[in-house]
Scaffold this motif. Structure first.
Motif, PDB file in Angstrom:
ATOM      1  N   GLY A  67       0.833  -1.204   0.000  1.00 12.99           N
ATOM      2  CA  GLY A  67       0.000   0.000   0.000  1.00 12.99           C
ATOM      3  C   GLY A  67       0.866   1.252   0.000  1.00 12.99           C
ATOM      4  N   MET A  68       1.923   1.247   0.837  1.00 11.27           N
ATOM      5  CA  MET A  68       2.827   2.406   0.913  1.00 11.27           C
ATOM      6  C   MET A  68       3.540   2.610  -0.414  1.00 11.27           C
ATOM      7  N   THR A  69       3.978   1.513  -1.028  1.00  6.88           N
ATOM      8  CA  THR A  69       4.704   1.608  -2.299  1.00  6.88           C
ATOM      9  C   THR A  69       3.809   2.214  -3.379  1.00  6.88           C
TER      10      THR A  69
ATOM     11  N   ILE B 218       1.273   4.205  -2.865  1.00  8.24           N
ATOM     12  CA  ILE B 218       1.108   5.632  -2.540  1.00  8.24           C
ATOM     13  C   ILE B 218       2.321   6.412  -3.075  1.00  8.24           C
ATOM     14  N   GLY B 219       3.518   5.814  -2.904  1.00 10.41           N
ATOM     15  CA  GLY B 219       4.740   6.451  -3.392  1.00 10.41           C
ATOM     16  C   GLY B 219       4.704   6.643  -4.901  1.00 10.41           C
ATOM     17  N   SER B 220       4.193   5.644  -5.618  1.00 11.89           N
ATOM     18  CA  SER B 220       4.120   5.743  -7.086  1.00 11.89           C
ATOM     19  C   SER B 220       3.132   6.835  -7.499  1.00 11.89           C
TER      20      SER B 220
ATOM     21  N   PHE C 137       2.399   9.427  -5.768  1.00  8.33           N
ATOM     22  CA  PHE C 137       3.051  10.701  -5.417  1.00  8.33           C
ATOM     23  C   PHE C 137       4.014  11.089  -6.540  1.00  8.33           C
ATOM     24  N   GLU C 138       4.764  10.091  -6.990  1.00  9.96           N
ATOM     25  CA  GLU C 138       5.740  10.323  -8.064  1.00  9.96           C
ATOM     26  C   GLU C 138       5.039  10.799  -9.336  1.00  9.96           C
ATOM     27  N   ALA C 139       3.839  10.239  -9.588  1.00 14.76           N
ATOM     28  CA  ALA C 139       3.065  10.610 -10.783  1.00 14.76           C
ATOM     29  C   ALA C 139       2.301  11.923 -10.571  1.00 14.76           C
TER      30      ALA C 139
ATOM     31  N   GLU D 147      22.351   9.593   7.472  1.00 13.77           N
ATOM     32  CA  GLU D 147      22.364  11.064   7.527  1.00 13.77           C
ATOM     33  C   GLU D 147      21.564  11.676   6.379  1.00 13.77           C
ATOM     34  N   GLY D 148      20.676  12.592   6.725  1.00 15.73           N
ATOM     35  CA  GLY D 148      19.877  13.292   5.714  1.00 15.73           C
ATOM     36  C   GLY D 148      18.538  12.647   5.421  1.00 15.73           C
ATOM     37  N   ASP D 149      18.342  11.437   5.945  1.00 15.03           N
ATOM     38  CA  ASP D 149      17.137  10.679   5.579  1.00 15.03           C
ATOM     39  C   ASP D 149      16.243  10.424   6.789  1.00 15.03           C
ATOM     40  N   ILE D 150      15.017  10.957   6.722  1.00 11.72           N
ATOM     41  CA  ILE D 150      14.118  10.782   7.884  1.00 11.72           C
ATOM     42  C   ILE D 150      13.162   9.586   7.701  1.00 11.72           C
ATOM     43  N   HIS D 151      13.224   8.909   6.550  1.00 17.54           N
ATOM     44  CA  HIS D 151      12.353   7.738   6.351  1.00 17.54           C
ATOM     45  C   HIS D 151      12.772   6.642   7.328  1.00 17.54           C
ATOM     46  N   SER D 152      11.810   6.112   8.068  1.00 15.89           N
ATOM     47  CA  SER D 152      12.197   5.155   9.118  1.00 15.89           C
ATOM     48  C   SER D 152      11.349   3.897   9.164  1.00 15.89           C
ATOM     49  N   ILE D 153      10.239   3.878   8.430  1.00 15.27           N
ATOM     50  CA  ILE D 153       9.303   2.747   8.555  1.00 15.27           C
ATOM     51  C   ILE D 153       9.986   1.417   8.198  1.00 15.27           C
TER      52      ILE D 153
ATOM     53  N   THR E  67      22.487   0.366   7.106  1.00 17.14           N
ATOM     54  CA  THR E  67      22.033   1.739   6.852  1.00 17.14           C
ATOM     55  C   THR E  67      20.921   1.717   5.820  1.00 17.14           C
ATOM     56  N   SER E  68      19.936   2.562   6.074  1.00 14.46           N
ATOM     57  CA  SER E  68      18.775   2.651   5.208  1.00 14.46           C
ATOM     58  C   SER E  68      18.793   4.000   4.500  1.00 14.46           C
ATOM     59  N   ALA E  69      18.584   3.978   3.179  1.00 13.74           N
ATOM     60  CA  ALA E  69      18.513   5.224   2.400  1.00 13.74           C
ATOM     61  C   ALA E  69      17.328   5.120   1.449  1.00 13.74           C
TER      62      ALA E  69
ATOM     63  N   MET F 169      16.332   7.812  -0.432  1.00 10.25           N
ATOM     64  CA  MET F 169      16.391   8.847  -1.472  1.00 10.25           C
ATOM     65  C   MET F 169      17.719   8.754  -2.221  1.00 10.25           C
ATOM     66  N   THR F 170      17.664   9.111  -3.496  1.00  6.37           N
ATOM     67  CA  THR F 170      18.903   9.083  -4.286  1.00  6.37           C
ATOM     68  C   THR F 170      19.914  10.063  -3.683  1.00  6.37           C
ATOM     69  N   SER F 171      19.408  11.133  -3.065  1.00  5.77           N
ATOM     70  CA  SER F 171      20.315  12.128  -2.480  1.00  5.77           C
ATOM     71  C   SER F 171      20.993  11.631  -1.202  1.00  5.77           C
TER      72      SER F 171
ATOM     73  N   THR G 284      28.902  -4.740   6.583  1.00  6.20           N
ATOM     74  CA  THR G 284      27.972  -3.642   6.290  1.00  6.20           C
ATOM     75  C   THR G 284      26.819  -4.142   5.435  1.00  6.20           C
ATOM     76  N   ASN G 285      25.622  -3.646   5.798  1.00 10.13           N
ATOM     77  CA  ASN G 285      24.397  -4.042   5.098  1.00 10.13           C
ATOM     78  C   ASN G 285      23.710  -2.771   4.627  1.00 10.13           C
ATOM     79  N   VAL G 286      23.314  -2.740   3.358  1.00  8.38           N
ATOM     80  CA  VAL G 286      22.620  -1.538   2.872  1.00  8.38           C
ATOM     81  C   VAL G 286      21.239  -1.898   2.337  1.00  8.38           C
TER      82      VAL G 286
ATOM     83  N   ASN H 105      14.570  -6.523   1.294  1.00  5.37           N
ATOM     84  CA  ASN H 105      13.516  -6.283   2.282  1.00  5.37           C
ATOM     85  C   ASN H 105      13.926  -6.944   3.598  1.00  5.37           C
ATOM     86  N   ALA H 106      13.015  -6.909   4.574  1.00  2.00           N
ATOM     87  CA  ALA H 106      13.370  -7.399   5.906  1.00  2.00           C
ATOM     88  C   ALA H 106      13.665  -8.908   5.908  1.00  2.00           C
ATOM     89  N   SER H 107      12.877  -9.685   5.156  1.00  2.00           N
ATOM     90  CA  SER H 107      13.111 -11.143   5.129  1.00  2.00           C
ATOM     91  C   SER H 107      14.467 -11.450   4.508  1.00  2.00           C
TER      92      SER H 107
HETATM   93 CO1  HCB Z   1       9.201  10.295   1.322  1.00  2.00          CO
HETATM   94  N1  HCB Z   1       9.986   9.975  -0.448  1.00  2.00           N
HETATM   95  N2  HCB Z   1       9.902  12.032   1.418  1.00  2.00           N
HETATM   96  N3  HCB Z   1       8.246  10.307   3.003  1.00  2.00           N
HETATM   97  N4  HCB Z   1       8.372   8.584   0.891  1.00  2.00           N
HETATM   98  C1  HCB Z   1       9.894   8.634  -1.030  1.00  2.00           C
HETATM   99  C2  HCB Z   1      11.059   7.785  -0.535  1.00  2.00           C
HETATM  100  C3  HCB Z   1       9.987   8.956  -2.586  1.00  2.00           C
HETATM  101  C4  HCB Z   1      10.575   7.809  -3.409  1.00  2.00           C
HETATM  102  C5  HCB Z   1       8.603   9.386  -3.126  1.00  2.00           C
HETATM  103  C6  HCB Z   1       8.625   9.667  -4.597  1.00  2.00           C
HETATM  104  O1  HCB Z   1       9.050  10.719  -5.036  1.00  2.00           O
HETATM  105  N5  HCB Z   1       8.158   8.743  -5.396  1.00  2.00           N
HETATM  106  C7  HCB Z   1      10.870  10.270  -2.580  1.00  2.00           C
HETATM  107  C8  HCB Z   1      12.377  10.059  -2.792  1.00  2.00           C
HETATM  108  C9  HCB Z   1      12.752  10.362  -4.229  1.00  2.00           C
HETATM  109  C10 HCB Z   1      14.177  10.031  -4.529  1.00  2.00           C
HETATM  110  O2  HCB Z   1      15.078  10.550  -3.962  1.00  2.00           O
HETATM  111  N6  HCB Z   1      14.373   9.145  -5.464  1.00  2.00           N
HETATM  112  C11 HCB Z   1      10.521  10.883  -1.230  1.00  2.00           C
HETATM  113  C12 HCB Z   1      10.742  12.252  -0.895  1.00  2.00           C
HETATM  114  C13 HCB Z   1      11.284  13.124  -2.018  1.00  2.00           C
HETATM  115  C14 HCB Z   1      10.495  12.766   0.400  1.00  2.00           C
HETATM  116  C15 HCB Z   1      10.716  14.200   0.911  1.00  2.00           C
HETATM  117  C16 HCB Z   1      11.996  14.905   0.437  1.00  2.00           C
HETATM  118  C17 HCB Z   1       9.446  14.997   0.510  1.00  2.00           C
HETATM  119  C18 HCB Z   1       9.490  16.466   0.803  1.00  2.00           C
HETATM  120  O3  HCB Z   1       9.651  16.871   1.921  1.00  2.00           O
HETATM  121  N7  HCB Z   1       9.360  17.229  -0.261  1.00  2.00           N
HETATM  122  C19 HCB Z   1      10.731  13.979   2.449  1.00  2.00           C
HETATM  123  C20 HCB Z   1      12.110  13.505   2.966  1.00  2.00           C
HETATM  124  C21 HCB Z   1      12.807  14.397   3.881  1.00  2.00           C
HETATM  125  C22 HCB Z   1      14.098  13.737   4.385  1.00  2.00           C
HETATM  126  O4  HCB Z   1      14.245  12.547   4.535  1.00  2.00           O
HETATM  127  N8  HCB Z   1      15.088  14.554   4.651  1.00  2.00           N
HETATM  128  C23 HCB Z   1       9.856  12.792   2.560  1.00  2.00           C
HETATM  129  C24 HCB Z   1       9.086  12.535   3.688  1.00  2.00           C
HETATM  130  C25 HCB Z   1       8.301  11.400   3.867  1.00  2.00           C
HETATM  131  C26 HCB Z   1       7.354  11.211   5.049  1.00  2.00           C
HETATM  132  C27 HCB Z   1       7.898  11.803   6.354  1.00  2.00           C
HETATM  133  C28 HCB Z   1       6.044  11.863   4.720  1.00  2.00           C
HETATM  134  C29 HCB Z   1       7.177   9.646   5.028  1.00  2.00           C
HETATM  135  C30 HCB Z   1       8.172   8.893   5.947  1.00  2.00           C
HETATM  136  C31 HCB Z   1       7.574   8.545   7.301  1.00  2.00           C
HETATM  137  C32 HCB Z   1       8.517   7.689   8.096  1.00  2.00           C
HETATM  138  O5  HCB Z   1       9.314   6.887   7.589  1.00  2.00           O
HETATM  139  N9  HCB Z   1       8.450   7.824   9.402  1.00  2.00           N
HETATM  140  C33 HCB Z   1       7.527   9.317   3.578  1.00  2.00           C
HETATM  141  C34 HCB Z   1       7.184   8.097   2.945  1.00  2.00           C
HETATM  142  C35 HCB Z   1       6.331   7.139   3.748  1.00  2.00           C
HETATM  143  C36 HCB Z   1       7.604   7.779   1.615  1.00  2.00           C
HETATM  144  C37 HCB Z   1       7.203   6.567   0.728  1.00  2.00           C
HETATM  145  C38 HCB Z   1       5.834   6.825   0.159  1.00  2.00           C
HETATM  146  C39 HCB Z   1       7.190   5.202   1.378  1.00  2.00           C
HETATM  147  C40 HCB Z   1       8.459   4.792   2.136  1.00  2.00           C
HETATM  148  C41 HCB Z   1       8.112   3.593   3.004  1.00  2.00           C
HETATM  149  O6  HCB Z   1       7.902   3.736   4.201  1.00  2.00           O
HETATM  150  N10 HCB Z   1       7.976   2.400   2.380  1.00  2.00           N
HETATM  151  C42 HCB Z   1       8.316   6.620  -0.379  1.00  2.00           C
HETATM  152  C43 HCB Z   1       7.965   5.960  -1.715  1.00  2.00           C
HETATM  153  C44 HCB Z   1       8.651   4.640  -1.924  1.00  2.00           C
HETATM  154  O7  HCB Z   1       9.569   4.250  -1.254  1.00  2.00           O
HETATM  155  N11 HCB Z   1       8.225   3.938  -2.939  1.00  2.00           N
HETATM  156  C45 HCB Z   1       8.558   8.121  -0.490  1.00  2.00           C
HETATM  157  C46 HCB Z   1       7.561   1.188   3.068  1.00  2.00           C
HETATM  158  C47 HCB Z   1       8.780   0.496   3.707  1.00  2.00           C
HETATM  159  C48 HCB Z   1       8.331  -0.773   4.437  1.00  2.00           C
HETATM  160  O8  HCB Z   1       9.662   0.129   2.653  1.00  2.00           O
HETATM  161  O9  HCB Z   1      11.662   0.529   1.187  1.00  2.00           O
HETATM  162  O10 HCB Z   1      11.379   1.841   3.345  1.00  2.00           O
HETATM  163  P1  HCB Z   1      11.193   0.590   2.593  1.00  2.00           P
HETATM  164  O11 HCB Z   1      11.978  -0.515   3.442  1.00  2.00           O
HETATM  165  C49 HCB Z   1      12.124  -1.883   3.048  1.00  2.00           C
HETATM  166  C50 HCB Z   1      13.340  -2.157   2.160  1.00  2.00           C
HETATM  167  O12 HCB Z   1      13.787  -1.041   1.406  1.00  2.00           O
HETATM  168  C51 HCB Z   1      14.383  -2.721   3.086  1.00  2.00           C
HETATM  169  O13 HCB Z   1      13.584  -3.434   4.009  1.00  2.00           O
HETATM  170  C52 HCB Z   1      12.429  -2.651   4.334  1.00  2.00           C
HETATM  171  C53 HCB Z   1      11.327  -3.537   4.834  1.00  2.00           C
HETATM  172  O14 HCB Z   1      10.977  -4.542   3.929  1.00  2.00           O
HETATM  173  N12 HCB Z   1      15.261  -1.821   3.843  1.00  2.00           N
HETATM  174  C54 HCB Z   1      16.451  -2.228   4.393  1.00  2.00           C
HETATM  175  C55 HCB Z   1      15.069  -0.541   4.206  1.00  2.00           C
HETATM  176  N13 HCB Z   1      16.082  -0.102   4.940  1.00  2.00           N
HETATM  177  C56 HCB Z   1      16.960  -1.108   5.096  1.00  2.00           C
HETATM  178  C57 HCB Z   1      18.173  -1.166   5.775  1.00  2.00           C
HETATM  179  C58 HCB Z   1      18.879  -2.350   5.738  1.00  2.00           C
HETATM  180  O15 HCB Z   1      20.046  -2.448   6.361  1.00  2.00           O
HETATM  181  C59 HCB Z   1      18.377  -3.464   5.039  1.00  2.00           C
HETATM  182  C60 HCB Z   1      17.165  -3.418   4.364  1.00  2.00           C
END
Ligand code: HCB
Length: 216
Positions: free
Chosen positions: A47-49, A51-53, A55-57, A103-109, A151-153, A155-157, A180-182, A203-205
């Motif tokens: 569902g979150m993914t 929503i992200g798509s 948002f991107e569109a 550093e620089g990334d507030i995404h934490s879910i 470390t989790s990132a 964003m491309t930045s 190190t795990n990314v 992903n987590a699994s």
């Molecule tokens: Co945010 N955001 N966001 N966001 N966001 C993304 C990441 C974009 C891709 C959306 C988009 O444009 N399509 C985009 C990044 C674009 C890019 O750089 N390519 C983006 C942007 C731009 C931003 C802001 C800059 C928006 C703004 O302010 N203008 C801002 C960021 C500010 C900052 O960080 N400095 C921002 C803010 C937010 C929130 C706060 C509204 C919210 C985060 C809430 C929170 O985490 N507490 C948010 C969210 C939710 C997203 C999307 C929609 C979902 C991310 C998410 O939680 N996914 C995301 C779109 C997307 O990712 N498709 C969007 C669900 C989780 C379960 O998946 O991939 O995070 P996951 O983790 C997986 C996997 O990657 C792996 O396992 C996890 C579990 O299976 N994994 C690891 C992750 N970390 C790991 C570490 C390890 O060691 C090993 C595995």
């Protein structure tokens, strides 16, 4: 109700920004003894993914993402303690695992899901939060005598900070002591290889499977 149906409901509830519904699904997952990991990965996360798509569109805006994240977190707050409980008495014998959003990334879910699943798998996880300065990650690894660091990132930045982090670990003389795990949505196996990280986890699994294998 089948795991597939519950996962679909979880996905729809996140996409409807409906915290009441996500909490209801989470409670039913627990009551029915359903597979929590499957519901998180194939339901809430999908569902979150989506929503992200959208948002991107440019079909959705930041408040939509925040609302969806809030709905997902409401469910995770219920499912996480249950996941820990089901993990039984956790022996954290696989070693210290420092994890954070870089550093620089507030995404934490996603990072928090990985952290809890590694804990359930038997690692002693030190979750140091989000937007953590690189020097603080290094310090946490030293303070905890960590064997692993994730470390989790999202964003491309901020991905580039994973590369800088690899360099910093070398400079500090502790790179060889750590695995190190990314991870994070834009991170790939190719990126991990390019920056010299030891493990990429999709992903987590995947993180649990690869890291428990390494921990032996
Ligand atoms: Co945010 N955001 N966001 N966001 N966001 C993304 C990441 C974009 C891709 C959306 C988009 O444009 N399509 C985009 C990044 C674009 C890019 O750089 N390519 C983006 C942007 C731009 C931003 C802001 C800059 C928006 C703004 O302010 N203008 C801002 C960021 C500010 C900052 O960080 N400095 C921002 C803010 C937010 C929130 C706060 C509204 C919210 C985060 C809430 C929170 O985490 N507490 C948010 C969210 C939710 C997203 C999307 C929609 C979902 C991310 C998410 O939680 N996914 C995301 C779109 C997307 O990712 N498709 C969007 C669900 C989780 C379960 O998946 O991939 O995070 P996951 O983790 C997986 C996997 O990657 C792996 O396992 C996890 C579990 O299976 N994994 C690891 C992750 N970390 C790991 C570490 C390890 O060691 C090993 C595995």
């Amino acid at each position: 109700m089948s795991t597939e149906s519950l996962a679909e409901e979880a996905k729809q509830a996140v996409m409807a920004y409906d915290s009441k519904k996500t909490v209801d699904v989470a409670n039913r997952v627990i009551a029915e003894g359903a597979d929590i990991v499957a519901i998180i990965q194939d339901g809430f996360t999908k569902g979150m993914t989506e929503i992200g798509s959208l948002f991107e569109a440019k079909k959705l805006f930041l408040p939509h993402i925040m609302a969806a994240a809030g709905a997902m977190n409401a469910a995770l707050n219920i499912l996480t303690p249950e996941l820990e409980k089901r993990g039984g008495k956790m022996d954290e014998g696989l070693g210290k695992f420092v994890i954070c959003s870089i550093e620089g990334d507030i995404h934490s879910i996603g990072k928090d899901i990985v952290a809890i699943m590694l804990k359930v798998a038997g690692f002693s996880v030190v979750n140091i939060g989000r937007d953590v300065p690189l020097k603080d990650i290094v310090q946490a690894c030293k303070d905890n005598n960590a064997k692993y660091v994730g470390t989790s990132a999202l964003m491309t930045s901020t991905m580039v900070n994973q590369k800088t982090f690899e360099g910093l670990l070398k400079k500090e003389g502790i790179r060889d002591k750590l695995v190190t795990n990314v991870g994070g949505a834009p991170v790939t196996q190719q990126w991990a290889e390019e920056i010299g990280a030891d493990v990429y986890s999709e992903n987590a699994s995947d993180a649990v499977a690869k890291m428990t294998k390494i921990a032996g």
